[in-house]
Scaffold this motif. Structure first.
Motif, mmCIF file in Angstrom:
data_model
loop_
_atom_site.group_PDB
_atom_site.id
_atom_site.type_symbol
_atom_site.label_atom_id
_atom_site.label_comp_id
_atom_site.label_asym_id
_atom_site.label_seq_id
_atom_site.Cartn_x
_atom_site.Cartn_y
_atom_site.Cartn_z
ATOM 1 N N THR A 8 0.814 -1.220 0.000
ATOM 2 C CA THR A 8 0.000 0.000 0.000
ATOM 3 C C THR A 8 0.845 1.266 0.000
ATOM 4 O O THR A 8 0.300 2.370 0.132
ATOM 5 C CB THR A 8 -0.911 -0.001 1.231
ATOM 6 O OG1 THR A 8 -0.122 -0.321 2.392
ATOM 7 C CG2 THR A 8 -2.020 -1.024 1.091
ATOM 8 N N LEU A 10 2.422 4.507 -0.988
ATOM 9 C CA LEU A 10 2.047 5.463 -2.022
ATOM 10 C C LEU A 10 3.263 5.813 -2.878
ATOM 11 O O LEU A 10 4.360 6.035 -2.348
ATOM 12 C CB LEU A 10 1.479 6.740 -1.394
ATOM 13 C CG LEU A 10 0.186 6.599 -0.596
ATOM 14 C CD1 LEU A 10 -0.196 7.944 0.002
ATOM 15 C CD2 LEU A 10 -0.944 6.052 -1.450
ATOM 16 N N PRO A 11 3.089 5.886 -4.185
ATOM 17 C CA PRO A 11 4.199 6.294 -5.059
ATOM 18 C C PRO A 11 4.644 7.711 -4.736
ATOM 19 O O PRO A 11 3.829 8.565 -4.352
ATOM 20 C CB PRO A 11 3.594 6.219 -6.464
ATOM 21 C CG PRO A 11 2.358 5.396 -6.328
ATOM 22 C CD PRO A 11 1.860 5.590 -4.938
ATOM 23 N N THR A 13 5.420 10.039 -6.712
ATOM 24 C CA THR A 13 4.749 11.024 -7.573
ATOM 25 C C THR A 13 3.407 11.448 -6.986
ATOM 26 O O THR A 13 2.992 12.602 -7.143
ATOM 27 C CB THR A 13 4.526 10.445 -8.979
ATOM 28 O OG1 THR A 13 3.842 9.176 -8.865
ATOM 29 C CG2 THR A 13 5.854 10.241 -9.700
ATOM 30 N N LEU A 14 2.739 10.509 -6.319
ATOM 31 C CA LEU A 14 1.455 10.837 -5.697
ATOM 32 C C LEU A 14 1.671 11.654 -4.426
ATOM 33 O O LEU A 14 0.956 12.639 -4.167
ATOM 34 C CB LEU A 14 0.681 9.554 -5.387
ATOM 35 C CG LEU A 14 -0.810 9.699 -5.031
ATOM 36 C CD1 LEU A 14 -1.570 10.350 -6.184
ATOM 37 C CD2 LEU A 14 -1.422 8.343 -4.715
ATOM 38 N N ALA A 36 -5.589 6.958 -3.500
ATOM 39 C CA ALA A 36 -4.708 5.789 -3.584
ATOM 40 C C ALA A 36 -5.309 4.735 -4.501
ATOM 41 O O ALA A 36 -4.594 4.100 -5.296
ATOM 42 C CB ALA A 36 -4.474 5.212 -2.187
ATOM 43 N N ARG A 37 -6.635 4.567 -4.421
ATOM 44 C CA ARG A 37 -7.277 3.579 -5.293
ATOM 45 C C ARG A 37 -7.409 4.111 -6.720
ATOM 46 O O ARG A 37 -7.124 3.402 -7.693
ATOM 47 C CB ARG A 37 -8.654 3.196 -4.758
ATOM 48 C CG ARG A 37 -9.267 2.043 -5.557
ATOM 49 C CD ARG A 37 -10.572 1.560 -4.982
ATOM 50 N NE ARG A 37 -11.675 2.480 -5.227
ATOM 51 C CZ ARG A 37 -12.959 2.160 -5.078
ATOM 52 N NH1 ARG A 37 -13.300 0.955 -4.662
ATOM 53 N NH2 ARG A 37 -13.900 3.052 -5.312
ATOM 54 N N GLU A 39 -5.725 6.596 -8.296
ATOM 55 C CA GLU A 39 -4.509 7.000 -9.007
ATOM 56 C C GLU A 39 -3.417 5.929 -8.976
ATOM 57 O O GLU A 39 -2.588 5.870 -9.870
ATOM 58 C CB GLU A 39 -3.961 8.299 -8.395
ATOM 59 C CG GLU A 39 -4.944 9.451 -8.374
ATOM 60 C CD GLU A 39 -5.260 9.965 -9.763
ATOM 61 O OE1 GLU A 39 -4.438 9.767 -10.670
ATOM 62 O OE2 GLU A 39 -6.333 10.578 -9.947
ATOM 63 N N ALA A 40 -3.412 5.108 -7.900
ATOM 64 C CA ALA A 40 -2.328 4.118 -7.776
ATOM 65 C C ALA A 40 -2.836 2.691 -7.797
ATOM 66 O O ALA A 40 -2.057 1.759 -7.606
ATOM 67 C CB ALA A 40 -1.546 4.384 -6.488
ATOM 68 N N GLN A 41 -4.166 2.515 -8.029
ATOM 69 C CA GLN A 41 -4.770 1.180 -8.110
ATOM 70 C C GLN A 41 -4.486 0.339 -6.858
ATOM 71 O O GLN A 41 -4.239 -0.865 -6.932
ATOM 72 C CB GLN A 41 -4.305 0.413 -9.346
ATOM 73 C CG GLN A 41 -4.897 0.923 -10.656
ATOM 74 C CD GLN A 41 -4.273 2.244 -11.097
ATOM 75 O OE1 GLN A 41 -3.054 2.333 -11.238
ATOM 76 N NE2 GLN A 41 -5.102 3.254 -11.319
ATOM 77 N N ILE A 42 -4.506 0.987 -5.696
ATOM 78 C CA ILE A 42 -4.357 0.276 -4.420
ATOM 79 C C ILE A 42 -5.759 0.040 -3.873
ATOM 80 O O ILE A 42 -6.490 0.985 -3.568
ATOM 81 C CB ILE A 42 -3.523 1.088 -3.411
ATOM 82 C CG1 ILE A 42 -2.139 1.382 -3.994
ATOM 83 C CG2 ILE A 42 -3.390 0.334 -2.093
ATOM 84 C CD1 ILE A 42 -1.305 2.335 -3.151
#
Length: 442
Positions: A8, A10-11, A13-14, A36-37, A39-42
């Protein structure tokens, strides 16, 4: 934790985005979870697993409902999403700094790892304006080991203890225990390692007794019952040595309050001894509080007449015309609080016709900012509605109690509400009940 990278995280960039940083700074974790979900598909299920939350709770936050305020949960989210501590008002997390460096920094600051946890909590408290928490604590010039304690220090310590007590208005014992225990341990070390006059020593013992009760209450509220008992007993010894009868009586009242779910007769005897120990010359607020605790012990034991007598004694004490200053540790005892205790007692005695009107009136004047206490008091109102056969009303009150207690670091609201939920479960066929059960059992 250093070598583990959670799924989980976070990148970068995010984390660098302005909207994400703003949400993090505001502790708006619903927005953080949503992004997170999106933009980062978490997934919410992964977030829930790493944050030790239920998936439904994560989804509810992401839809903009509710908030997260407890220190433990904020720290857990920071670790799960790899949010640097400074972005949340926390000290650097363990995974940000290699463990040997962290220990070296702790030594340089003359604090242990446990003390570091306490300091992080204090920094968190200062940063948590969203909870409505403002505590201004002046630094104390404590004497060096073996130094001389001035006669003014006990009073300054007592004022500091009073300010710290305000944390209990908005936070549960799970958040305050280490802070309160640290204050108690510091004063105990002061008594052991310093020199002072006999009068100053008694004053320091009185402060120590007060701090032990404060730490004991937080331990009790956080589910540390053995720690609570030990602190209450230590408080009683310190208060007796200080010849502070009011605090000695209150230490016994705490022990009685803790004992009501075990040996009820012993709880009544301890509560009665607390009133006798404080004596008739104790401040009126102290006597009212101790008689309330005696009433509670009698109510849990099913003794209606004895309960009524103790409540009358508490009311009589509060009604006295006396402008003498009251100890800060009884500042919350007023007529409204006595009405709440009265309603709780009648609920325990299964007398809903007496309990419901009193609790409804008193709780209407009780601010939601006292979330833990109000959720607890609502649990007794819900119980009384059930005794009266008002099932839909009981369900509505139960839902409100759970809403208030959602992020409070206290074990007591859930312990109180679980039996209410079990009884409501017998009426699941009612839509109002089913809705609440589905909501709170997630």
């Amino acid at each position: 934790m250093t070598g583990y990278e959670p799924p989980t995280a976070l990148p970068r960039t995010l984390l660098d985005r302005a909207d994400v940083r703003a949400a993090i700074a505001a502790h708006d974790f619903g927005t953080v979870f949503f992004l997170a979900r999106a933009e980062a598909q978490i997934s919410y299920s992964k977030i829930a697993a790493e944050c030790d939350m239920k998936p439904e709770r994560v989804g509810t936050l992401a839809r903009g409902h509710g908030s997260v305020t407890s220190f433990e949960k904020v720290a857990r989210i920071a670790d799960a999403l790899r949010i640097p501590g400074h972005m949340l008002g926390l000290a650097p997390r363990g995974w940000e700094t290699p463990a040997p460096v962290h220990r070296a920094l702790a030594r340089a600051a003359h604090v242990s790892d446990a003390d570091g946890d306490e300091l992080r909590r204090r920094e968190f408290f200062k940063a948590s304006a969203g909870v409505g928490l403002v505590v201004a604590l002046p630094e104390l010039n404590r004497p060096r080991m073996g130094g001389r304690v001035g006669s003014d220090l006990p009073e300054r310590l007592r004022q500091r203890t009073a300010r710290l007590r305000r944390l209990d208005d908005v936070l549960g014992g799970g958040d305050t225990y280490r802070v309160y225990l640290g204050e108690y341990e510091a004063t105990k070390a002061l008594l052991r390692d310093s020199t002072y006059t006999e009068e100053t020593g008694r004053a320091l013992l009185s402060v120590l007794a007060e701090q032990a009760q404060q730490a004991g209450w937080a331990a009790f509220d956080g589910g540390r019952h053995t720690d609570a008992t030990g602190l209450y007993e230590a408080s009683h010894r310190a208060a007796a040595d200080a010849r502070d009868n009011a605090l000695a009586g209150n230490a016994l009242a705490f022990l009685a309050y803790q004992a009501v779910n075990g040996d009820r007769q012993a709880a009544i005897e301890i509560a009665a001894r607390s009133c006798a120990t404080a004596g008739p010359s104790a401040p009126k607020g102290v006597r009212a509080l101790l008689y309330e605790r005696l009433a509670w012990a009698c109510a849990v034991a099913g003794l209606a007449a004895e309960t009524e007598r103790a409540l009358a004694a508490a009311e009589s004490a509060l009604a006295e015309v006396d402008d003498a200053p009251q100890p800060d540790w009884v500042a919350w005892v007023d007529r409204n609080e006595l009405q709440i205790m009265t309603g709780r007692c009648w609920t325990e005695l299964q007398r809903p016709l007496r309990a419901v009107p009193v609790l409804e009136t008193a709780l209407a004047q009780y601010d939601d900012t006292h979330a833990r206490d109000k959720s607890l008091y609502l649990s007794w109102l819900a119980s009384s509605y059930l005794h009266a056969g008002e099932i839909e009303e009981a369900a509505a009150v139960t839902g409100r109690a759970f809403e208030l207690s959602a992020e409070v670091a206290s074990v007591r609201p859930r312990e109180r509400l679980n039996p209410v939920l079990d009884r409501l479960g017998e009426h699941r066929a009612l839509p109002a009940v089913a809705a609440v059960l589905d909501e709170v059992r997630i």
